[in-house]
Motif scaffolding. Sequence first.
Motif, mmCIF file in Angstrom:
data_model
loop_
_atom_site.group_PDB
_atom_site.id
_atom_site.type_symbol
_atom_site.label_atom_id
_atom_site.label_comp_id
_atom_site.label_asym_id
_atom_site.label_seq_id
_atom_site.Cartn_x
_atom_site.Cartn_y
_atom_site.Cartn_z
ATOM 1 N N GLU B 86 0.896 -1.205 0.042
ATOM 2 C CA GLU B 86 -0.035 -0.037 0.018
ATOM 3 C C GLU B 86 0.903 1.342 0.045
ATOM 4 O OE1 GLU B 86 -3.327 0.624 0.319
ATOM 5 O OE2 GLU B 86 -4.577 -0.886 0.914
ATOM 6 N N ASN B 87 1.866 1.233 0.792
ATOM 7 C CA ASN B 87 2.595 2.372 1.020
ATOM 8 C C ASN B 87 3.615 2.724 -0.323
ATOM 9 O OD1 ASN B 87 3.592 1.702 4.568
ATOM 10 N ND2 ASN B 87 1.932 2.732 3.554
ATOM 11 N N HIS B 93 1.850 7.880 -7.136
ATOM 12 C CA HIS B 93 0.785 8.886 -7.177
ATOM 13 C C HIS B 93 1.138 10.024 -7.990
ATOM 14 C CE1 HIS B 93 -1.395 7.614 -3.037
ATOM 15 N NE2 HIS B 93 -1.879 6.818 -4.289
ATOM 16 N N PRO B 94 2.309 10.733 -8.039
ATOM 17 C CA PRO B 94 2.752 11.567 -8.919
ATOM 18 C C PRO B 94 2.370 11.222 -10.495
ATOM 19 C CG PRO B 94 4.187 11.595 -7.046
ATOM 20 C CD PRO B 94 3.403 10.369 -7.086
ATOM 21 N N PHE B 97 -1.637 10.733 -11.122
ATOM 22 C CA PHE B 97 -2.707 11.772 -11.256
ATOM 23 C C PHE B 97 -1.998 12.837 -12.170
ATOM 24 C CE2 PHE B 97 -5.566 9.980 -8.532
ATOM 25 C CZ PHE B 97 -4.963 9.523 -7.374
ATOM 26 N N HIS B 101 -7.054 14.469 -18.598
ATOM 27 C CA HIS B 101 -8.273 13.762 -18.240
ATOM 28 C C HIS B 101 -9.227 13.807 -19.331
ATOM 29 C CE1 HIS B 101 -8.771 12.930 -13.830
ATOM 30 N NE2 HIS B 101 -7.662 12.704 -14.127
ATOM 31 N N LYS B 121 -7.906 -0.894 -5.479
ATOM 32 C CA LYS B 121 -7.034 0.370 -5.662
ATOM 33 C C LYS B 121 -6.305 0.286 -7.131
ATOM 34 C CE LYS B 121 -5.350 2.542 -2.089
ATOM 35 N NZ LYS B 121 -4.500 2.831 -1.043
ATOM 36 N N ALA B 124 -8.638 1.299 -9.682
ATOM 37 C CA ALA B 124 -8.744 2.591 -9.567
ATOM 38 C C ALA B 124 -7.758 3.657 -10.128
ATOM 39 C CB ALA B 124 -9.141 3.282 -8.251
ATOM 40 N N ASP B 125 -6.536 3.156 -10.092
ATOM 41 C CA ASP B 125 -5.352 3.714 -10.436
ATOM 42 C C ASP B 125 -4.981 3.693 -12.051
ATOM 43 O OD1 ASP B 125 -3.169 3.243 -7.433
ATOM 44 O OD2 ASP B 125 -4.681 4.505 -7.830
ATOM 45 N N GLU B 128 -7.255 6.112 -13.759
ATOM 46 C CA GLU B 128 -6.720 7.371 -13.398
ATOM 47 C C GLU B 128 -5.582 7.828 -14.654
ATOM 48 O OE1 GLU B 128 -8.409 9.883 -10.104
ATOM 49 O OE2 GLU B 128 -6.992 10.276 -11.713
ATOM 50 N N TRP B 132 -9.126 8.833 -16.936
ATOM 51 C CA TRP B 132 -10.388 8.870 -16.131
ATOM 52 C C TRP B 132 -10.425 9.541 -14.595
ATOM 53 C CZ3 TRP B 132 -14.797 5.288 -16.998
ATOM 54 C CH2 TRP B 132 -15.117 4.981 -18.281
ATOM 55 N N ASP B 133 -11.136 9.855 -14.192
ATOM 56 C CA ASP B 133 -11.534 10.244 -12.778
ATOM 57 C C ASP B 133 -11.839 8.944 -11.950
ATOM 58 O OD1 ASP B 133 -12.647 13.444 -12.831
ATOM 59 O OD2 ASP B 133 -11.022 12.596 -11.497
ATOM 60 N N GLY B 134 -10.852 8.424 -11.318
ATOM 61 C CA GLY B 134 -10.845 7.153 -10.622
ATOM 62 C C GLY B 134 -11.374 7.296 -9.020
ATOM 63 N N TYR B 135 -12.527 7.316 -8.508
ATOM 64 C CA TYR B 135 -12.638 7.383 -7.255
ATOM 65 C C TYR B 135 -12.542 6.134 -6.430
ATOM 66 C CZ TYR B 135 -14.248 12.163 -8.588
ATOM 67 O OH TYR B 135 -14.289 13.378 -8.910
ATOM 68 N N PHE B 136 -11.827 5.876 -5.493
ATOM 69 C CA PHE B 136 -11.386 4.752 -4.863
ATOM 70 C C PHE B 136 -12.197 4.762 -3.548
ATOM 71 C CE2 PHE B 136 -10.322 0.733 -3.926
ATOM 72 C CZ PHE B 136 -9.494 0.713 -2.446
#
Lengths: 370, 225
Positions: B86-87, B93-94, B97, B101, B121, B124-125, B128, B132-136
Motif C-alpha cells: 500500500e505504501n 501517485h505523482p 494523477f 483527463h 485500488k 482505480a489507479d 486515472e 479517467w477520474d477514478g474514485y476509490f
Amino acid sequence: MRKPMKNLLLDYLDRHASLLLLEIAADGTIRGANNYARQLLGDGLKGKRLGDVFLDFREDLDLARLVEERRKPHLINVATAHGLPQTFHFRFYPLENHVVAIGEMNSIEVENLRRELVQVNNELNNLTRRLHKKNAELTRLNELKNDFLGMAAHDLRNPLSAIIGYGEFLLMEAGKLSRPEHAELLKDICSLSRFMLAIINDLLDVTAIEMGKLVLKLRPDDFSALLRKTVKMNRIFAEKKGIALVLEDRLPPEKVCFDAGRVNQVLNNLISNAIKFSGAGTRVTVTAAVDRERLIVSVHDQGPGIPAEEMSQLFVPFPKISVKASEKEKGTGLGLAISQKIIAAHKGRIWAESEKGKGSTFFFSLPLQT
Amino acid sequence: MVAPADPSNPTGGSLVDSIYDVYLKALLAGKRAACLAMVQELIQEEVSLKTIYLDLFQRSLYQVGELWERNRVSVAVEHMATAITENAMGLLHPIIFAAEHCGRKTIVSCAANEFHQIGGKMVADFFELHGWDGYFLGANTPVRDLLGLVQEQNPDLLCLSLTIQANLPNLIRHIETARASFSRLDILVGGQAFRWGGREAAERFPAVAYVESLDRLEEIIRGST
C-alpha cells in the motif's frame, strides 16, 4: 504420561516455551522463573516483589483468591526489560507452599490490534490517494485559470492601447473641441483606460509568474544607479503631493547581480505605494544598505499605518486592506503580490512592519551575488 | 513467471525481474524502507506503472498469499506485506494523477466486509492513468456510502472488487442495490475471488461484466475512451 516425556516437557517449558512461568513465595516475592520470563522481564527477578513486575497488580490482591479462581484467566500487564508493557493472560496454581503463575500472551488482543493497525494504514493510504487526486485537480484548474487570464488579457490589451492612443491624440486637439467639458471627459477616458491597462499588465504578469514563465535576466549591475533613477522619477509625483522623497544610500560600490527591470518594478511599486498612502508635509525615506550577505532596501512612509490584523494579507492578490490612499488614488491590487514573486525568484525576501498612526516600512532583501 | 514486455520501457520488465527475488525477501521480512527504495529506483528508471503493479506488486502479493495458505508464513507477515505494498503504491501517485483527463468517471469499491483493497485500488489507479477520474472508496464500503457517491458523481462505470469468495453474497447485494437505484449504470466486477466461480451470479444482472485481468481492463478502458 511416562517420565521421560514429562521431563522433556518440563525441560521445554523451562527453556523454550513462550510462556511466562513464575514461582511465587507466600510473601509475594518471586522465587524462580523460566528462561522466557528471564529474557522478557530481565535478570534479577529472584527476590522481586510481584508488584514490581505486574504493572497493575495491587498489593491487596489476594494470591489465595487468584489460586482459587485459577480456571479464570486474569489479564495482567507486565513490565518488560525493554520498557514497553506487554499483556498476558495469567492463571495461578498452588504448588506445595508456593504459587505458580503461568502467563500466555494475549493473542486475541494482539490480533485485534494488528487488524486495527492494518485498517488505519489502509485508511491513511486511501486519504493520501484522495489528497494527491485533489491536488492534481487543483493544479489543472489553476492552469485553466491562467490560460484564460492570459488569453483575456491579451485580447483586451490591444483595443485598450488603441483607446488610449486615440484619446491622447484627441486631447492634443482639445482646443478644437466644441465644448470645453469634452476635454475633461477625454482626460477621464485616457486616465481610466491607462488604469485598466495597468490591471491587464499586472494580470498578465501574475499569470506568467504562476505558469513558471518568470525568467530573470540576472546581470552584475550598479544597484545605486538604479535607486537614484527610480527615486528621481517618483520624486515628481511626491512633490506634487507635497511629500519629501529622500534616498539614503549606504551601499558599497561593488556591482550586484540582479534583474534590473524586475527590481525596478518592485522599487516603483513600493515607492509609489508609500507616496499614495502619505499626506502633504510628510516624508518617504528609501534606504539601502548591506547586512551580512544580503542587500536590504527599505521604504518608510509616515502614513496612517496598517492594522496588525491586516498585515498577513499584504502580499496576496487583491488584499482587503482598510487603509485608503490619501487622495483616493487607485491601485490594481496586484503590485505587492507581483513584487513578492519577483523577490522570491531572486531568492530574496520581502516583508513589512507597520504601526497604526505611525507609518509603514516595506523591506526587501536580495542575496549578494557578484 | 516471465515478465511481459513493457512497451514504454522495453527493459522495464527485465529490470523488475532482476530485483524481484530481493524485493520478495525484503517484503517477507517486513523491511519497508528497503522495499520502498527498490520501487523508487524502478520509478526513476521509468518502468511503467503497469509493469510495477503486475510484475512486482501483484506477483509478490499472490506469492505471499500462497505462502500463507500453505502455512509457510503467518497472517502477520501477510498483513505487513500488504501494508508495505500500500505504501509503495503511494510512491506512484505523482505519475498516476499527472495524466490528462478525458472527462470520464469511474467509482471503484470493495464489497461490504471485504478488507482486501489493493486490487480495487490498482483498478482505480489504472483508470486515472488513462485519463479517467477514478474514485476509490476503500475496503468494507457500506452500500449506503457507495450509492451516495454514485448519486453525487454520476460515473460512467461502477467497478466492484472481490478478493474473498465468502463475500460474494455481499457483492451480489451491492449489484442488486446499485442496479435498483441506477438502472443504466454499467458495472464491472473482478478480483481474485472469481477464480473459484461466481462470475455467472454477477453477470446475470443486465450491464454487468466480469473483467478477468488488468490487461483486459486496459482494453476496455482504451476501447471506451
